[in-house]
Design a protein around this motif. Structure first.
Motif, PDB file in Angstrom:
ATOM      1  N   MET A  36       0.842  -1.184   0.000  1.00  0.00           N
ATOM      2  CA  MET A  36       0.000   0.000   0.000  1.00  0.00           C
ATOM      3  C   MET A  36       0.887   1.248   0.000  1.00  0.00           C
ATOM      4  O   MET A  36       1.858   1.336   0.737  1.00  0.00           O
ATOM      5  N   ALA A  37       0.559   2.190  -0.846  1.00  0.00           N
ATOM      6  CA  ALA A  37       1.351   3.418  -0.966  1.00  0.00           C
ATOM      7  C   ALA A  37       1.135   4.312   0.248  1.00  0.00           C
ATOM      8  O   ALA A  37       0.066   4.314   0.854  1.00  0.00           O
ATOM      9  N   GLU A  38       2.189   5.041   0.576  1.00  0.00           N
ATOM     10  CA  GLU A  38       2.096   5.947   1.716  1.00  0.00           C
ATOM     11  C   GLU A  38       1.264   7.174   1.348  1.00  0.00           C
ATOM     12  O   GLU A  38       1.188   7.564   0.180  1.00  0.00           O
ATOM     13  N   HIS A  39       0.699   7.780   2.337  1.00  0.00           N
ATOM     14  CA  HIS A  39      -0.125   8.967   2.155  1.00  0.00           C
ATOM     15  C   HIS A  39       0.756  10.115   1.631  1.00  0.00           C
ATOM     16  O   HIS A  39       1.878  10.292   2.102  1.00  0.00           O
ATOM     17  N   PRO A  40       0.252  10.897   0.675  1.00  0.00           N
ATOM     18  CA  PRO A  40       1.054  11.991   0.112  1.00  0.00           C
ATOM     19  C   PRO A  40       1.507  13.006   1.159  1.00  0.00           C
ATOM     20  O   PRO A  40       2.586  13.598   1.039  1.00  0.00           O
ATOM     21  N   ASN A  41       0.694  13.210   2.197  1.00  0.00           N
ATOM     22  CA  ASN A  41       1.085  14.151   3.251  1.00  0.00           C
ATOM     23  C   ASN A  41       2.340  13.654   3.970  1.00  0.00           C
ATOM     24  O   ASN A  41       3.241  14.434   4.282  1.00  0.00           O
ATOM     25  N   LYS A  42       2.393  12.340   4.240  1.00  0.00           N
ATOM     26  CA  LYS A  42       3.554  11.765   4.923  1.00  0.00           C
ATOM     27  C   LYS A  42       4.789  11.818   4.028  1.00  0.00           C
ATOM     28  O   LYS A  42       5.891  12.135   4.486  1.00  0.00           O
ATOM     29  N   VAL A  43       4.613  11.532   2.751  1.00  0.00           N
ATOM     30  CA  VAL A  43       5.728  11.569   1.803  1.00  0.00           C
ATOM     31  C   VAL A  43       6.294  12.983   1.728  1.00  0.00           C
ATOM     32  O   VAL A  43       7.514  13.187   1.773  1.00  0.00           O
ATOM     33  N   ALA A  44       5.416  13.964   1.629  1.00  0.00           N
ATOM     34  CA  ALA A  44       5.856  15.365   1.561  1.00  0.00           C
ATOM     35  C   ALA A  44       6.552  15.771   2.858  1.00  0.00           C
ATOM     36  O   ALA A  44       7.583  16.448   2.827  1.00  0.00           O
ATOM     37  N   PHE A  45       5.990  15.368   3.990  1.00  0.00           N
ATOM     38  CA  PHE A  45       6.596  15.705   5.280  1.00  0.00           C
ATOM     39  C   PHE A  45       7.997  15.101   5.388  1.00  0.00           C
ATOM     40  O   PHE A  45       8.942  15.767   5.791  1.00  0.00           O
ATOM     41  N   GLU A  46       8.128  13.842   5.015  1.00  0.00           N
ATOM     42  CA  GLU A  46       9.432  13.170   5.077  1.00  0.00           C
ATOM     43  C   GLU A  46      10.449  13.880   4.178  1.00  0.00           C
ATOM     44  O   GLU A  46      11.605  14.076   4.563  1.00  0.00           O
ATOM     45  N   GLU A  47      10.018  14.280   2.994  1.00  0.00           N
ATOM     46  CA  GLU A  47      10.895  15.009   2.082  1.00  0.00           C
ATOM     47  C   GLU A  47      11.322  16.343   2.706  1.00  0.00           C
ATOM     48  O   GLU A  47      12.496  16.714   2.691  1.00  0.00           O
ATOM     49  N   GLY A  48      10.367  17.052   3.287  1.00  0.00           N
ATOM     50  CA  GLY A  48      10.659  18.337   3.918  1.00  0.00           C
ATOM     51  C   GLY A  48      11.595  18.206   5.111  1.00  0.00           C
ATOM     52  O   GLY A  48      12.500  19.024   5.295  1.00  0.00           O
ATOM     53  N   VAL A  49      11.396  17.164   5.924  1.00  0.00           N
ATOM     54  CA  VAL A  49      12.292  16.923   7.064  1.00  0.00           C
ATOM     55  C   VAL A  49      13.711  16.716   6.553  1.00  0.00           C
ATOM     56  O   VAL A  49      14.672  17.243   7.114  1.00  0.00           O
ATOM     57  N   GLY A  50      13.840  15.977   5.476  1.00  0.00           N
ATOM     58  CA  GLY A  50      15.163  15.756   4.879  1.00  0.00           C
ATOM     59  C   GLY A  50      15.817  17.060   4.471  1.00  0.00           C
ATOM     60  O   GLY A  50      16.998  17.286   4.759  1.00  0.00           O
ATOM     61  N   TYR A  51      15.062  17.923   3.817  1.00  0.00           N
ATOM     62  CA  TYR A  51      15.624  19.206   3.390  1.00  0.00           C
ATOM     63  C   TYR A  51      16.026  20.066   4.592  1.00  0.00           C
ATOM     64  O   TYR A  51      17.077  20.701   4.584  1.00  0.00           O
ATOM     65  N   ILE A  52      15.178  20.091   5.611  1.00  0.00           N
ATOM     66  CA  ILE A  52      15.470  20.917   6.786  1.00  0.00           C
ATOM     67  C   ILE A  52      16.723  20.419   7.490  1.00  0.00           C
ATOM     68  O   ILE A  52      17.636  21.205   7.789  1.00  0.00           O
ATOM     69  N   LEU A  53      16.806  19.128   7.732  1.00  0.00           N
ATOM     70  CA  LEU A  53      17.968  18.605   8.461  1.00  0.00           C
ATOM     71  C   LEU A  53      19.239  18.652   7.619  1.00  0.00           C
ATOM     72  O   LEU A  53      20.316  18.939   8.145  1.00  0.00           O
ATOM     73  N   LYS A  54      19.133  18.410   6.331  1.00  0.00           N
ATOM     74  CA  LYS A  54      20.320  18.468   5.471  1.00  0.00           C
ATOM     75  C   LYS A  54      20.823  19.895   5.289  1.00  0.00           C
ATOM     76  O   LYS A  54      21.979  20.108   4.941  1.00  0.00           O
ATOM     77  N   SER A  55      19.962  20.878   5.542  1.00  0.00           N
ATOM     78  CA  SER A  55      20.360  22.281   5.447  1.00  0.00           C
ATOM     79  C   SER A  55      20.783  22.870   6.787  1.00  0.00           C
ATOM     80  O   SER A  55      21.282  23.992   6.838  1.00  0.00           O
ATOM     81  N   TRP A  56      20.568  22.147   7.868  1.00  0.00           N
ATOM     82  CA  TRP A  56      20.932  22.613   9.208  1.00  0.00           C
ATOM     83  C   TRP A  56      22.456  22.670   9.285  1.00  0.00           C
ATOM     84  O   TRP A  56      23.140  21.655   9.157  1.00  0.00           O
ATOM     85  N   THR A  57      22.990  23.832   9.484  1.00  0.00           N
ATOM     86  CA  THR A  57      24.435  24.051   9.425  1.00  0.00           C
ATOM     87  C   THR A  57      25.211  23.127  10.360  1.00  0.00           C
ATOM     88  O   THR A  57      26.218  22.549   9.961  1.00  0.00           O
TER      89      THR A  57
END
Length: 173
Positions: free
Chosen positions: A1-22
């Motif tokens: 079963m595919a993950e909910h688009p909200n969760k996928v977007a959140f996971e992507e955003g968390v990645g961007y935030i943490l990867k950009s954290w100096t």
């Protein structure tokens, strides 16, 4: 079963935030967590996504801040005194609230920002590499180097350029 688009977007955003954290970015680049620093960062992303997944809106900014700080200490031996864990936690909390409502504008903004940062980093690496190649190209021609040294010795220094207030203008050689 595919993950909910909200969760996928959140996971992507968390990645961007943490990867950009100096602080985290520097810890990973410098291998402060050992050779598996990048894997630890990715694990950290999963931990944050899981916490929000289990606790949902009951999650508090202070709780996320504490987890971020603790992981930085335990995994990267970094004690942060700049309040960045709080700011990152607050950003993550805001991102979660937007994604739950189906609003992915912050994720899209982070994606574009991340792409631009990576393009800039790649272009500056390419420029630096080409500059290094230009510098190393002159090492093979010793005769040319000797002629350049003679020209430098024969050149007379120019007179300093001083304005009416007595300030000297500094020029490149």
């Amino acid at each position: 079963m595919a993950e909910h688009p909200n969760k996928v977007a959140f996971e992507e955003g968390v990645g961007y935030i943490l990867k950009s954290w100096t602080a985290l970015k520097l810890a990973v680049e410098q291998d402060w967590g050992g050779v598996e620093s990048a894997e630890k960062r990715d694990w950290m992303i999963d931990v944050i996504v899981d916490i929000f997944g289990k606790r949902g809106k009951k999650t508090e900014v202070d709780e996320i801040e504490e987890i971020l700080s603790q992981i930085m200490v335990d995994e990267f031996q970094v004690i942060l005194e700049d309040d960045s864990p709080y700011h990152v936690a607050k950003h993550l909390f805001g991102l979660y609230n937007q994604c739950v409502q189906g609003d992915f504008t912050e994720v899209e903004r982070l994606r574009e920002k991340f792409k631009l940062q990576n393009q800039f980093a790649a272009s500056s690496c390419m420029k630096q590499a080409s500059d290094d190649e230009d510098d190393s190209g002159n090492e093979d021609n010793d005769e040319q180097g000797d002629e350049d040294d003679q020209d430098m010795e024969e050149a007379t220094p120019e007179e300093p350029l001083v304005d009416e207030d007595g300030w000297e203008t500094v020029r490149r050689k």
